[in-house]
Scaffold this motif. Structure first.
Motif, short mmCIF file in Angstrom:
data_model
loop_
_atom_site.label_atom_id
_atom_site.label_comp_id
_atom_site.label_asym_id
_atom_site.label_seq_id
_atom_site.Cartn_x
_atom_site.Cartn_y
_atom_site.Cartn_z
N VAL A 1 0.85 -1.26 0.00
CA VAL A 1 0.07 -0.20 -0.05
C VAL A 1 0.99 1.16 -0.16
CG1 VAL A 1 -1.90 1.33 1.30
CG2 VAL A 1 -1.97 -1.20 1.10
N ILE A 2 1.84 1.24 0.75
CA ILE A 2 2.76 2.46 0.87
C ILE A 2 3.41 2.48 -0.47
CG2 ILE A 2 5.03 3.13 1.97
CD1 ILE A 2 4.22 2.07 4.38
N TYR A 3 3.98 1.67 -1.03
CA TYR A 3 4.65 1.89 -2.11
C TYR A 3 3.63 2.25 -3.35
CZ TYR A 3 7.57 0.64 -6.70
OH TYR A 3 8.07 0.68 -7.65
N LEU A 4 2.38 1.70 -3.46
CA LEU A 4 1.62 2.02 -4.47
C LEU A 4 1.20 3.61 -4.48
CD1 LEU A 4 -0.71 -1.08 -4.68
CD2 LEU A 4 0.96 -0.46 -6.33
N THR A 5 0.94 3.92 -3.12
CA THR A 5 0.81 5.30 -2.93
C THR A 5 1.86 6.18 -3.02
OG1 THR A 5 -0.77 4.53 -0.99
CG2 THR A 5 -0.14 7.09 -0.91
N THR A 6 3.05 5.83 -2.70
CA THR A 6 4.18 6.60 -3.29
C THR A 6 4.39 6.78 -4.76
OG1 THR A 6 5.57 5.88 -1.33
CG2 THR A 6 6.77 6.83 -3.11
N MET A 7 4.05 5.76 -5.41
CA MET A 7 4.26 5.87 -7.09
C MET A 7 3.28 6.48 -7.79
SD MET A 7 7.14 4.50 -7.32
CE MET A 7 7.50 4.67 -9.02
N VAL A 8 2.05 6.45 -7.04
CA VAL A 8 0.75 7.08 -7.68
C VAL A 8 1.22 8.78 -7.41
CG1 VAL A 8 -1.49 8.02 -7.30
CG2 VAL A 8 -0.79 5.60 -7.46
N GLY A 9 1.67 8.93 -6.17
CA GLY A 9 1.95 10.52 -5.64
C GLY A 9 3.12 11.07 -6.53
N LYS A 10 4.34 10.22 -6.94
CA LYS A 10 5.34 10.88 -7.44
C LYS A 10 5.12 11.00 -9.06
CE LYS A 10 8.77 9.47 -4.10
NZ LYS A 10 8.75 10.66 -3.38
N LEU A 11 4.86 9.86 -9.53
CA LEU A 11 4.40 9.67 -11.09
C LEU A 11 3.40 10.52 -11.38
CD1 LEU A 11 5.47 6.12 -11.65
CD2 LEU A 11 6.83 8.30 -11.88
N GLY A 12 2.50 10.45 -10.37
CA GLY A 12 1.17 11.57 -10.75
C GLY A 12 1.49 13.04 -10.92
N LEU A 13 2.47 13.45 -10.03
CA LEU A 13 3.05 14.82 -9.81
C LEU A 13 3.93 15.07 -11.18
CD1 LEU A 13 3.42 17.34 -8.24
CD2 LEU A 13 5.34 16.27 -7.18
N VAL A 14 4.82 14.07 -11.58
CA VAL A 14 5.45 14.15 -12.65
C VAL A 14 4.53 14.28 -14.05
CG1 VAL A 14 7.17 13.03 -14.49
CG2 VAL A 14 7.68 12.84 -11.98
N ALA A 15 3.53 13.46 -14.05
CA ALA A 15 2.80 13.80 -15.29
C ALA A 15 1.89 14.94 -15.24
CB ALA A 15 1.54 12.43 -15.12
N LEU A 16 1.42 15.36 -14.17
CA LEU A 16 0.63 16.41 -13.94
C LEU A 16 1.39 17.61 -14.39
CD1 LEU A 16 -2.10 17.78 -12.93
CD2 LEU A 16 -1.12 18.00 -10.51
N ILE A 17 2.88 17.63 -13.87
CA ILE A 17 3.79 18.84 -14.66
C ILE A 17 3.92 18.87 -15.91
CG2 ILE A 17 5.99 19.61 -14.13
CD1 ILE A 17 6.00 18.72 -11.37
N TRP A 18 4.02 17.69 -16.63
CA TRP A 18 4.38 17.33 -17.96
C TRP A 18 3.20 17.96 -18.71
CZ3 TRP A 18 8.60 15.76 -21.04
CH2 TRP A 18 8.18 15.31 -22.01
N LYS A 19 1.87 17.48 -18.12
CA LYS A 19 0.62 17.77 -18.91
C LYS A 19 -0.04 19.21 -18.83
CE LYS A 19 -3.28 15.84 -20.97
NZ LYS A 19 -3.21 15.09 -22.09
N ASP A 20 0.27 19.93 -17.76
CA ASP A 20 -0.25 21.14 -17.52
C ASP A 20 0.61 22.33 -17.81
OD1 ASP A 20 -1.11 23.70 -16.14
OD2 ASP A 20 -2.65 22.53 -15.41
N PRO A 21 0.44 23.02 -18.82
CA PRO A 21 1.48 24.09 -19.32
C PRO A 21 1.58 25.23 -18.13
CG PRO A 21 -0.26 23.78 -21.16
CD PRO A 21 -0.67 23.08 -19.87
N HIS A 22 0.62 25.55 -17.35
CA HIS A 22 0.77 26.39 -16.33
C HIS A 22 2.02 26.02 -15.33
CE1 HIS A 22 -3.48 27.16 -17.63
NE2 HIS A 22 -3.04 28.30 -17.28
N LEU A 23 2.36 24.70 -15.39
CA LEU A 23 3.51 24.43 -14.36
C LEU A 23 4.85 24.05 -15.35
CD1 LEU A 23 1.53 21.50 -12.32
CD2 LEU A 23 1.76 23.94 -11.88
N HIS A 24 4.88 24.60 -16.44
CA HIS A 24 6.26 24.58 -17.07
C HIS A 24 7.06 25.67 -16.68
CE1 HIS A 24 4.20 21.99 -20.60
NE2 HIS A 24 4.26 21.22 -19.46
N THR A 25 7.36 25.66 -15.54
CA THR A 25 8.24 26.70 -14.83
C THR A 25 9.47 26.11 -14.44
OG1 THR A 25 7.04 26.76 -12.65
CG2 THR A 25 6.19 28.18 -14.62
N PRO A 26 10.37 27.07 -13.98
CA PRO A 26 11.72 26.35 -13.46
C PRO A 26 11.21 25.55 -12.11
CG PRO A 26 12.22 28.54 -14.16
CD PRO A 26 10.69 28.25 -14.22
#
Length: 306
Positions: A33-58
């Motif tokens: 459960v911890i690992y799945l939550t961790t990976m969803v949180g991390k890879l979800g954050l990476v995907a969100l930053i990649w997907k949303d143009p508003h987050l394409h900042t330094p």
């Protein structure tokens, strides 16, 4: 001659977190459960930053890179640990070196990414007029590339030096992953050179990066205190608080793992520090950076509405 007649070890046995059979399945479920939550949180954050143009900042380029490095660190340890809960916990010498290489390079990369993020905050708060010219996306990408390159090179040095060691004593490691200092303990070859280099490199990297971060934040603190606007102070503290909390957890654990003196520390203590660093901090980081971040929450809402 006696040394030559010893059988060389090509496979290791990891004793894991506990030798109690009744705890293996509950621990498997908890850490799954911890690992799945961790990976969803991390890879979800990476995907969100990649997907949303508003987050394409330094800032979010650095945050996404840090989340990815942290995901690599978790993935080098946790999946194999989960397998070991339910089956024989054997690992080959090659897999052991590969596991350490991925974990070590990710940890070193994180150290330098945290330095770059501190520099970003320093420029944004102390030299806001220079910020647009200094912190371009192109320069930030270069900073990220250098951080990863240092991480890969640092681990490659230690893995390369592992080939000078032979293992012919007990093949049992009282740990839950292939931690390099544990490998030295069961080496037939004198590991003094390897041990010294690990401690010197670890101390230098951790002290250098930590002191650089602290100098940046001392300058930031003075700049914040000079700001007469209460709103400006509040915004600056809010911007830096998540980063400072993550730094405290990250460096506090690393210092205990690799720079502390051997006296007064048991194997159980070392396991606890390693477990906290490799699994618990990785679980907490996405929430530390995201939950109070209005831009990330806003981006998530925009994605969900589509």
């Amino acid at each position: 001659m006696a040394e030559e007649n010893k059988t060389l070890v090509a496979e290791f046995v990891l004793t894991g977190l506990t030798d109690r059979p009744g705890l293996q399945v509950p621990l498997f479920l908890v850490f799954s459960v911890i690992y799945l939550t961790t990976m969803v949180g991390k890879l979800g954050l990476v995907a969100l930053i990649w997907k949303d143009p508003h987050l394409h900042t330094p800032m979010y380029l650095f945050l996404g890179s840090l989340a990815f490095a942290d995901a690599c660190s978790s993935s080098s340890i946790t999946p194999r640990m989960l397998i070991h809960f339910l089956s024989k916990n054997h690992i080959s010498l090659f897999d052991c070196m590969a596991q350490f290489y991925i974990f070590g390079s990710s940890a070193t990369t994180e150290c330098f990414l945290l330095v770059v993020m501190a520099y970003y905050h320093y420029v944004a708060i102390c030299n806001p007029l220079l910020y647009p010219g200094v912190m371009s996306n192109n320069l930030c990408t270069q900073f990220i590339g250098v951080s990863y390159s240092i991480g890969f090179l640092h681990s490659a040095i230690h893995v390369g030096l592992l080939f000078r060691l032979t293992f012919c004593r007990s093949n049992e490691m009282h740990y839950f992953y292939c931690e390099i200092l544990q490998l030295f303990k069961i080496s037939c070859t004198d590991p003094t050179v390897n041990t010294l280099l690990v401690l010197i490199f670890s101390a230098f990297i951790q002290v250098f990066t930590f002191m650089t971060i602290m100098v940046s934040y001392i300058c930031i603190l003075f700049a914040i205190l000079k700001n007469k606007s209460e709103k400006g102070r509040s915004k600056a503290f809010s911007t830096c608080s998540a980063h400072l909390l993550s730094i405290s957890l990250f460096y506090g654990t690393l210092f205990f793992m690799y720079v502390h003196p051997e006296s007064g520390h048991t194997e159980d203590h070392d396991k606890m520090y390693s477990l906290f660093y490799t699994i618990i901090i990785s679980l907490l980081n996405p929430f530390i950076y995201s939950l109070r971040n209005k831009e990330v929450i806003g981006a998530l809402r925009r994605i969900m509405k589509k």
